[in-house]
Design a protein around this motif. Structure first.
Motif, PDB file in Angstrom:
ATOM      1  N   GLY A   6       0.786  -1.230   0.000  1.00  0.00           N
ATOM      2  CA  GLY A   6       0.000   0.000   0.000  1.00  0.00           C
ATOM      3  C   GLY A   6       0.814   1.274   0.000  1.00  0.00           C
ATOM      4  N   THR A  38       2.728   4.286  -1.619  1.00  0.00           N
ATOM      5  CA  THR A  38       2.467   4.992  -2.867  1.00  0.00           C
ATOM      6  C   THR A  38       3.582   5.963  -3.217  1.00  0.00           C
ATOM      7  OG1 THR A  38       1.259   6.790  -1.803  1.00  0.00           O
ATOM      8  CG2 THR A  38      -0.014   4.849  -2.436  1.00  0.00           C
ATOM      9  N   THR A  58      -4.359  11.232  -6.145  1.00  0.00           N
ATOM     10  CA  THR A  58      -4.200  10.211  -5.117  1.00  0.00           C
ATOM     11  C   THR A  58      -4.431   8.843  -5.743  1.00  0.00           C
ATOM     12  OG1 THR A  58      -5.039  11.723  -3.404  1.00  0.00           O
ATOM     13  CG2 THR A  58      -4.983   9.379  -2.870  1.00  0.00           C
ATOM     14  N   SER A  87      -4.963   4.737  -5.072  1.00  0.00           N
ATOM     15  CA  SER A  87      -5.394   3.818  -4.024  1.00  0.00           C
ATOM     16  C   SER A  87      -5.847   2.515  -4.663  1.00  0.00           C
ATOM     17  CB  SER A  87      -6.532   4.422  -3.204  1.00  0.00           C
ATOM     18  OG  SER A  87      -7.659   4.671  -4.015  1.00  0.00           O
TER      19      SER A  87
END
Length: 123
Positions: free
Chosen positions: A55, A57, A68, A70
């Motif tokens: 996870g 980034t 962003t 995700s």
């Protein structure tokens, strides 16, 4: 067989927002690095963002603070939330993935690609 299908592109005015999605199938989704790239007309494809299997980034300087990245492991979906869009963000946006290992910012490290979704930002 790995399959990636992007959606969510469209036309917006500068300052607007879009949310891109990439539906993934055919592999162990949570164990892979996933990334977004984009390609404007007559320009080379460039890296936008990636997210690794833990996870973590990373985003390109040109989009940092506005985009962003995700992912939802349960839904096998990668997303890119794009805010404060600029005309220079206009491009075809591609989802890409690679198997276990580090994430990269170069295209030739990613063997699997979607077909792309067009984003157009007008001034």
């Amino acid at each position: 067989q790995v399959q990636l299908v992007e959606s969510g592109g469209g036309s917006v005015q500068a300052g607007g927002s879009l949310r891109l999605s990439c539906a993934a199938s055919g592999y162990t989704y949570s164990s892979y690095c996933m990334a977004w790239f984009r390609q404007a007309p007559e320009k080379e494809r460039e890296w936008v963002a990636f997210i690794d299997d833990d996870g973590r980034t990373s985003l390109a300087d040109s989009v940092k603070g506005r985009f962003t990245i995700s992912k939802d492991n349960a839904k096998h979906t990668l997303s890119l939330q794009m805010n404060s869009l600029k005309p220079e963000d206009t491009a075809m946006y591609y989802c890409a993935t690679r198997d276990l290992g580090s994430c990269y910012t170069i295209t030739n490290r990613y063997p699997y690609w979607g077909q792309g979704t067009q984003v157009t930002v007008s001034s």
